[in-house]
Motif scaffolding. Structure first.
Motif, PDB file in Angstrom:
ATOM      1  N   GLU A 197       1.345  -0.782  -0.099  1.00 57.93           N
ATOM      2  CA  GLU A 197      -0.144   0.436   0.506  1.00 57.93           C
ATOM      3  C   GLU A 197       0.955   1.250   0.219  1.00 57.93           C
ATOM      4  O   GLU A 197       1.791   1.473   0.009  1.00 57.93           O
ATOM      5  CB  GLU A 197      -1.334  -0.157   1.112  1.00 57.93           C
ATOM      6  N   THR A 198       0.270   2.418  -0.216  1.00 56.35           N
ATOM      7  CA  THR A 198       0.432   3.905   0.112  1.00 56.35           C
ATOM      8  C   THR A 198       1.027   3.678   1.730  1.00 56.35           C
ATOM      9  O   THR A 198       0.573   3.085   1.978  1.00 56.35           O
ATOM     10  CB  THR A 198       0.519   5.233  -0.639  1.00 56.35           C
ATOM     11  N   VAL A 199       2.034   4.710   1.427  1.00 55.54           N
ATOM     12  CA  VAL A 199       2.270   5.582   3.132  1.00 55.54           C
ATOM     13  C   VAL A 199       0.864   6.064   3.596  1.00 55.54           C
ATOM     14  O   VAL A 199       0.353   5.697   4.716  1.00 55.54           O
ATOM     15  CB  VAL A 199       3.264   6.791   3.191  1.00 55.54           C
ATOM     16  N   GLY A 200       0.498   7.031   3.001  1.00 54.17           N
ATOM     17  CA  GLY A 200      -1.596   6.984   3.179  1.00 54.17           C
ATOM     18  C   GLY A 200      -1.974   6.007   4.082  1.00 54.17           C
ATOM     19  O   GLY A 200      -2.019   6.029   4.903  1.00 54.17           O
ATOM     20  N   LYS A 201      -1.943   5.289   3.398  1.00 49.52           N
ATOM     21  CA  LYS A 201      -3.273   4.069   2.934  1.00 49.52           C
ATOM     22  C   LYS A 201      -2.165   3.401   4.549  1.00 49.52           C
ATOM     23  O   LYS A 201      -3.371   3.112   5.524  1.00 49.52           O
ATOM     24  CB  LYS A 201      -3.292   2.922   2.177  1.00 49.52           C
ATOM     25  N   LYS A 202      -1.235   2.912   4.389  1.00 49.14           N
ATOM     26  CA  LYS A 202      -0.742   2.633   5.894  1.00 49.14           C
ATOM     27  C   LYS A 202      -1.193   2.932   6.839  1.00 49.14           C
ATOM     28  O   LYS A 202      -1.133   2.541   8.464  1.00 49.14           O
ATOM     29  CB  LYS A 202       0.762   2.002   5.313  1.00 49.14           C
ATOM     30  N   ILE A 203      -0.427   4.388   6.649  1.00 54.21           N
ATOM     31  CA  ILE A 203      -0.886   5.423   8.250  1.00 54.21           C
ATOM     32  C   ILE A 203      -2.404   5.005   8.698  1.00 54.21           C
ATOM     33  O   ILE A 203      -3.289   5.080   9.615  1.00 54.21           O
ATOM     34  CB  ILE A 203      -0.796   6.706   7.384  1.00 54.21           C
ATOM     35  N   ARG A 204      -3.678   4.936   7.184  1.00 58.35           N
ATOM     36  CA  ARG A 204      -4.853   4.587   7.882  1.00 58.35           C
ATOM     37  C   ARG A 204      -5.340   3.326   7.988  1.00 58.35           C
ATOM     38  O   ARG A 204      -6.019   3.591   9.361  1.00 58.35           O
ATOM     39  CB  ARG A 204      -5.922   5.237   5.962  1.00 58.35           C
TER      40      ARG A 204
ATOM     41  N   VAL B   4       7.138   6.000  10.552  1.00 56.22           N
ATOM     42  CA  VAL B   4       7.151   6.184   8.958  1.00 56.22           C
ATOM     43  C   VAL B   4       9.078   6.361   8.212  1.00 56.22           C
ATOM     44  O   VAL B   4       9.697   6.724   9.077  1.00 56.22           O
ATOM     45  CB  VAL B   4       6.584   7.299   7.942  1.00 56.22           C
TER      46      VAL B   4
ATOM     47  N   ARG C 277       4.812   9.685  14.373  1.00 56.67           N
ATOM     48  CA  ARG C 277       2.689  10.161  14.614  1.00 56.67           C
ATOM     49  C   ARG C 277       2.012   8.718  15.443  1.00 56.67           C
ATOM     50  O   ARG C 277       2.333   7.693  15.866  1.00 56.67           O
ATOM     51  CB  ARG C 277       2.387   9.682  13.409  1.00 56.67           C
TER      52      ARG C 277
ATOM     53  N   LYS D  40      -2.729  14.321  14.611  1.00 57.53           N
ATOM     54  CA  LYS D  40      -2.397  14.411  13.005  1.00 57.53           C
ATOM     55  C   LYS D  40      -0.721  14.635  12.962  1.00 57.53           C
ATOM     56  O   LYS D  40      -0.519  14.220  11.559  1.00 57.53           O
ATOM     57  CB  LYS D  40      -3.867  15.233  11.931  1.00 57.53           C
TER      58      LYS D  40
ATOM     59  N   THR E 209       2.980  14.919  12.252  1.00 56.35           N
ATOM     60  CA  THR E 209       4.170  13.638  12.711  1.00 56.35           C
ATOM     61  C   THR E 209       5.311  14.978  13.188  1.00 56.35           C
ATOM     62  O   THR E 209       5.635  15.615  13.113  1.00 56.35           O
ATOM     63  CB  THR E 209       4.823  12.967  11.018  1.00 56.35           C
TER      64      THR E 209
END
Lengths: 606, 606
Positions: free
Chosen positions: B546-553, B565, B579, B584, B586
């Motif tokens: 997944e993308t980093v964004g998706k991994k965070i979500r 990250v 984070r 929200k 970092t």
């Protein structure tokens, strides 16, 4: 290196049998009215059952041994001859040997001596038919016997009479009670001494004896046979063992679960435990929603966990671990201490892997196993690789390619990690090859400690599968069953014997014993105890009214690694008076230094 | 502060019952052919079973609510009148209300509406005899009803229709299926809103839902009902809870044991579980040496341990602790998630003390309990002291002096430790007074979490004794049963709801999630994971594509406390990009500093 079974073909067998005759001859000289029952060779020795004129006590044994030596010096021959049955009956009747006569009459009427309860008789009397019987004569001593024997008495090596027990004639309580004298015999004095040392050590190291002395566990008749009750000190050791296993398994990427001790019939039908293993399982419990059983193994539960979520090839290998408790319905008469129990907690895990991962996973398990043994100071072990046989395919799951492939891998890993191992053809499990860990105990006994088994059958029974790199469904999931530390029960029994109750510091239930000199030092001892506990060191205070000398002796008897005498000097902040179980001397040491040293020993697991 | 039961005498009961009529009236206006079954008040609301001309979907409910409000505005009176049974049959027949007619006919022939499967019907129709029946009229809506109701429609407070379900007429599958509409009603809008919020929250916080989402545990039909399978993440939490309990209990001088999950009949006959508690126990297992049962409580085993060695007065109090697993044969239909199970592991201990130690021991247990709750952030609890009654001595063990003495002590301690408590006369256990810990859950539900019980009966049943200061045999050993953290199963269900799955750092199954930006950062992330694990911090790497964004979500959805990250900068030794789930943003932080901070949070159990 399989266990050596003595058979009647062995020299040792003949020597021990001749030694039994020698003992009987000696007894006959000392007690001419003695009547003889049977005198077979048993594991590690022999016995003879006899009816004597006077009761026998252990103190009488040396006298018999002396006479045996005298007779041996005469170096009489052991002469075999065939007698007509009737002649034999007449001879033994004349000599008042009723028991021999009874055996001969049985032989005459039934063609055999029907003594199922005393199997060894058949060896003694032989099966040469109902008309003739073989008899051995040595000097004046004549005995019914099939043999073989030594040629002359001086061929008998070093012997020792060991103990006395009572035994009913032919094992039946309505018959006369005879005295049974046990003895042993070896080719050399040295071998005999080793064996006698082992016997002494075995008594001293008996896990039931030490378990009771050190208050580690007990078995209670009201709670039930084969069900250990773990006392605080035993639980401390058990927990340390488990902590070590968990720590090592965590590092090796195992995921831990906890599963119930029972399950519905359906699960065990699926696994095949029902009906094939039913005899060994606890009885069924019928509930309002079906029939439940206590589990005999953890694998079915772990397979259910594997199947609870879908798996991608990336997630494999999946290593599912649990110190799971299993139950076996052993006959109550066979249960003994922690060695044969009905409930046991197993250092269990199941590794689910792809075919191409068998090698690396098997190797990891081998290495984990060896690291564990090293920590416990266990060195005298080897491996036993059990293989299938292409000639007996009916005994094995029909996947010849997997057998060839897996056996090759297991052998290659055993070579690679450079351990000694033996191969056993046609001794694999139904579902795959296995590697047993064999041990030579400190007493020289060989035993199987634990096992690593590869399983080709579970994937089909439980439809174990994963999604491979191409997104396709792949049901070639191989399972490795492994339990390096066996069960808590068995391993504890083994370790008690191994250490003879002298636990290494990290396993000692009490690591530091505080011995206040007088009543006024108790409070300070209590504070120190709290200080040690805070530092992760198990400490206890001797609160009895005994003298310091007695307190030290008690702590030594308890095998406590460190004893600290607490008197005025120590209570006012002076250095500690440290006495270790390895030395009779007391050494002064600053508190913080001692704590750091003990902490390091515990962390290093020495 | 006992749980409030709404009875038909309450205003709220009348209001909700009137609201059910209001709903039926609205439905009748919208669907003149609707036929009505029964419409009782239930806990927290009401329902009405109806046969409608067209299927009903949740989106239809607002329309019904609107019409209900309109009718309420008319402010019609709820008028009660007594009708002859035959007149009522005629009226409802003419209006096509077959179900009402059927009920009336039953009333006529059998003197009651025989609906054991729908108990509430009897309340609706009443028991005024077979000749007359009470009827309520509101505007044009007429219903058989015993009442009571509000006087006029505007007295009905804030209401809400909640859900739709199917229900067979009279609960029998051979009857027509009706639609059941659930609703609720409160005096004020505010009360309604609180209740609706609680409903929403209860859904979100449902321990089965979160247990599934977070992969904490599951229950498998093949393994069996009421038997939790603990997955790695759930076991991690469970182990942390147990570790805390063990740590606190160790400090409080408890000795830990481990006892088997079963025992022979003889033990449970001695304890009295057989025959008095037999119904609640698992079925018997008959073995070759007697009958065995899975244990329903740990006390009998602990009493056996107490009796395993003789005790001097100095050794008391003896505190024997075990997270013991017990089994209860609940009906399979009543089992639900972790709240109602058949196997449970209990934070159990039994304290054996002298009469003069009851006070200090009880106080210690109270303080331990409160310290534990504080760590979990639980504040909304109080105690409930259950006492005997001198008027009902047959219900209680006959030791009046001990009752008076012990109750006085328990009350004094409750006062001393300054907690809120209530007293409940005549509600003690047979064997002694008890203190229950009552909780108000985050959803406002009141429940009993755990219990501290004093036991005068065990000493006689198990002949618990000690040697007193004079060397005399004293059999006045008092037992305190205590389980502050209840069972793992129940407490886990409670905590999941309490935290809504947002576990404090020390309980979080994954404390740090490492999110590699690209594939090349995975290796470094793996090394960091090992570093964290070594430092006692539970870390995991997101190995997906997944993308980093998706991994965070995803990590946020998992409620992981810290997300790191890992990109080029971090992989080349730069500070961490931290984070947290509380923010929200970092923040950059040096590795060692972050580790020290996380370690402190874990050690402080926040």
């Amino acid at each position: 290196m399989p266990h050596v079974q003595h058979t009647e073909n062995d020299d040792l067998y003949a020597m021990r049998h001749s030694c039994a005759h020698l003992m009987a001859a000696a007894v006959m000289e000392l007690d001419p009215d003695a009547k003889f029952g049977v005198g077979p060779v048993i594991e590690n020795g022999f016995f003879y059952d006899m009816l004597l004129s006077a009761p026998l006590i252990p103190e009488d044994l040396p006298r018999i041994e002396e006479r045996m030596k005298e007779i041996r010096e005469r170096n009489d021959a052991y002469e075999r001859s065939m007698w007509k049955l009737d002649d034999a009956v007449q001879y033994f009747t004349e000599h008042g040997q009723n028991f021999k006569v009874e055996l001969l009459r049985d032989l005459k009427t039934k063609g055999t001596t029907v003594m199922n309860d005393l199997k060894e008789m058949e060896e003694t009397l032989g099966d040469t038919g109902v008309n003739e019987v073989s008899v051995y004569t040595t000097g004046t001593f004549v005995d019914l016997c099939r043999g073989p024997h030594v040629r002359r008495a001086k061929e008998i090596g070093s012997f020792k009479l060991l103990s006395i027990a009572g035994a009913y004639w032919r094992g039946k309580a309505e018959n006369p009670q005879l005295v049974r004298v046990y003895g042993t015999c070896f080719k050399t004095k040295k071998e005999l001494d080793v064996y006698l040392w082992q016997l002494e050590e075995a008594k001293k190291r008996d896990h039931r004896k030490i378990g009771q002395e050190q208050q580690l566990f007990f078995i209670d008749e009201t709670v039930g046979k084969g069900l250990a009750m773990w006392l605080p000190k035993g639980l401390t050791i058990r927990n340390e063992i488990e902590k070590l296993a968990v720590e090592m398994e965590n590092k090796d990427g195992y995921a831990r679960v906890a599963t119930p001790h029972l399950a519905k019939e359906a699960l065990f039908l699926k696994s095949g435990h029902l009906p094939y293993y039913k005899e060994s399982m606890y009885p069924a419990m019928v509930m309002d929603d079906g029939t439940y059983y206590l589990k005999a193994m953890n694998c079915p539960h772990h397979h259910i966990i594997y199947n609870h979520t879908p798996h991608s090839y990336r997630e494999l290998p999946l290593r599912i671990a649990e110190y799971g408790t299993v139950y076996r319905n052993e006959l109550s008469g066979t249960l003994a201490g922690l060695l044969r129990v009905r409930g046991m907690s197993m250092n269990d895990a199941h590794i689910y892997c792809r075919r191409d991962q068998i090698e690396s996973e098997f190797k990891r398990v081998m290495q984990l196993t060896m690291r564990l043994f090293e920590i416990f100071g266990l060195k005298d072990y080897w491996f036993r690789l059990s293989l299938w046989s292409a000639a007996h395919t009916e005994k094995y799951i029909n996947e010849p390619e997997n057998w060839e492939y897996a056996e090759g891998i297991l052998r290659a890993v055993l070579e690679e990690v450079k351990v000694s191992y033996v191969e056993a053809k046609d001794e694999a499990a139904f579902y795959g090859p296995k590697v047993d860990v064999m041990f030579k105990s400190v007493l020289g006994r060989e035993e199987t400690m634990s096992t690593i088994q590869l399983d080709f059958a579970a994937k089909k029974r439980f439809e174990l599968a994963y999604t491979d790199e191409t997104g396709a469904h792949n049901n070639e999931v191989f399972v490795i069953h492994r339990a390096p530390l066996s069960t808590h029960e068995r391993f504890m029994a083994f370790l008690i014997e191994h250490y003879a109750g002298v636990w290494p510091v990290w396993l000692s239930p009490v690591q530091v014993k505080l011995l206040p000199v007088g009543e006024k030092h108790r409070e300070y001892a209590g504070e120190m105890q709290a200080r040690f506990m805070e530092a992760g060191i198990r400490a206890a205070v001797d609160m009895t009214d005994e003298t310091v000398g007695k307190k030290i002796r008690n702590a030594e008897h308890e095998k406590v690694p460190y004893m600290l005498v607490i008197g005025d000097k120590e209570a006012s902040g002076g250095p500690l008076a440290v006495r270790s179980r390895w030395s009779k001397d007391t050494v002064n040491e600053e508190l913080e230094k001692f704590i750091a040293r003990a902490q390091k020993e515990i962390a290093d697991r020495v």
